[in-house]
Design a protein around this motif. Structure first.
Motif, PDB file in Angstrom:
ATOM      1  N   ARG A  41      78.522  53.027  35.971  1.00 49.56           N
ATOM      2  CA  ARG A  41      79.290  54.085  35.613  1.00 49.56           C
ATOM      3  C   ARG A  41      78.246  54.937  34.763  1.00 49.56           C
ATOM      4  NH1 ARG A  41      85.292  53.780  34.617  1.00 49.56           N
ATOM      5  NH2 ARG A  41      84.959  55.807  35.379  1.00 49.56           N
ATOM      6  N   MET A  42      77.165  55.258  35.010  1.00 46.15           N
ATOM      7  CA  MET A  42      75.946  55.966  34.175  1.00 46.15           C
ATOM      8  C   MET A  42      75.455  57.014  34.861  1.00 46.15           C
ATOM      9  SD  MET A  42      73.893  52.561  33.078  1.00 46.15           S
ATOM     10  CE  MET A  42      72.601  53.378  32.110  1.00 46.15           C
ATOM     11  N   ALA A  70      77.292  55.998  41.890  1.00 44.86           N
ATOM     12  CA  ALA A  70      77.628  54.708  41.425  1.00 44.86           C
ATOM     13  C   ALA A  70      77.605  53.469  42.532  1.00 44.86           C
ATOM     14  CB  ALA A  70      79.154  54.823  41.008  1.00 44.86           C
ATOM     15  N   GLU A  71      77.748  53.851  43.696  1.00 47.84           N
ATOM     16  CA  GLU A  71      77.470  53.006  44.998  1.00 47.84           C
ATOM     17  C   GLU A  71      75.923  52.638  45.062  1.00 47.84           C
ATOM     18  OE1 GLU A  71      79.283  55.959  45.472  1.00 47.84           O
ATOM     19  OE2 GLU A  71      81.204  54.770  45.261  1.00 47.84           O
ATOM     20  N   GLU A  72      75.169  53.712  44.831  1.00 48.07           N
ATOM     21  CA  GLU A  72      73.411  53.508  44.895  1.00 48.07           C
ATOM     22  C   GLU A  72      73.148  52.581  43.851  1.00 48.07           C
ATOM     23  OE1 GLU A  72      72.080  57.466  47.027  1.00 48.07           O
ATOM     24  OE2 GLU A  72      72.596  57.720  45.068  1.00 48.07           O
ATOM     25  N   LEU A  73      73.823  52.518  42.840  1.00 46.98           N
ATOM     26  CA  LEU A  73      73.395  51.833  41.540  1.00 46.98           C
ATOM     27  C   LEU A  73      73.944  50.362  41.556  1.00 46.98           C
ATOM     28  CD1 LEU A  73      74.206  54.441  38.613  1.00 46.98           C
ATOM     29  CD2 LEU A  73      71.903  53.913  39.671  1.00 46.98           C
ATOM     30  N   ILE A  74      74.533  49.986  42.305  1.00 52.78           N
ATOM     31  CA  ILE A  74      75.091  48.612  42.392  1.00 52.78           C
ATOM     32  C   ILE A  74      74.084  47.593  42.427  1.00 52.78           C
ATOM     33  CG2 ILE A  74      76.321  46.727  44.006  1.00 52.78           C
ATOM     34  CD1 ILE A  74      78.329  49.205  44.527  1.00 52.78           C
ATOM     35  N   PRO A  75      72.979  47.764  43.337  1.00 53.21           N
ATOM     36  CA  PRO A  75      72.070  46.785  43.504  1.00 53.21           C
ATOM     37  C   PRO A  75      71.158  46.500  42.209  1.00 53.21           C
ATOM     38  CG  PRO A  75      72.016  48.356  45.420  1.00 53.21           C
ATOM     39  CD  PRO A  75      72.896  48.798  44.282  1.00 53.21           C
TER      40      PRO A  75
END
Length: 80
Positions: A41-42, A70-75
């Motif tokens: 969440r950034m 947010a989905e792209e930041l999960i990894p």
């Protein structure tokens, strides 16, 4: 003399102190983000494209950013 800029998705341009590599994750000020991220969440941007304008007095380097979801930041986030 070299000048470096980030170009936000909506077209705003901001000067930064130096060159960024392609796919670098940066914050709203164009500073590299240390990994792993504490949360997804950034507001995070990725350098998607670089354009260099060569002039007699120096170069202007434009780093075109795209905002990551947010989905792209999960990894890139820390695992709990």
């Amino acid at each position: 003399m070299n000048e470096y800029y980030i170009v936000f998705p909506e077209g705003d341009v901001q000067e930064i102190p130096g060159r960024l590599p392609i796919n670098e994750l940066v914050d709203i000020n164009g500073q590299g983000i240390s990994l792993p991220l504490p949360t997804t969440r950034m507001i995070v941007f990725r350098v998607a494209r670089i354009k260099v304008n060569e002039n007699r007095g120096g170069n202007e380097t434009f780093h075109f950013l795209e905002q990551m979801t947010a989905e792209e930041l999960i990894p890139y986030a820390a695992r709990s």
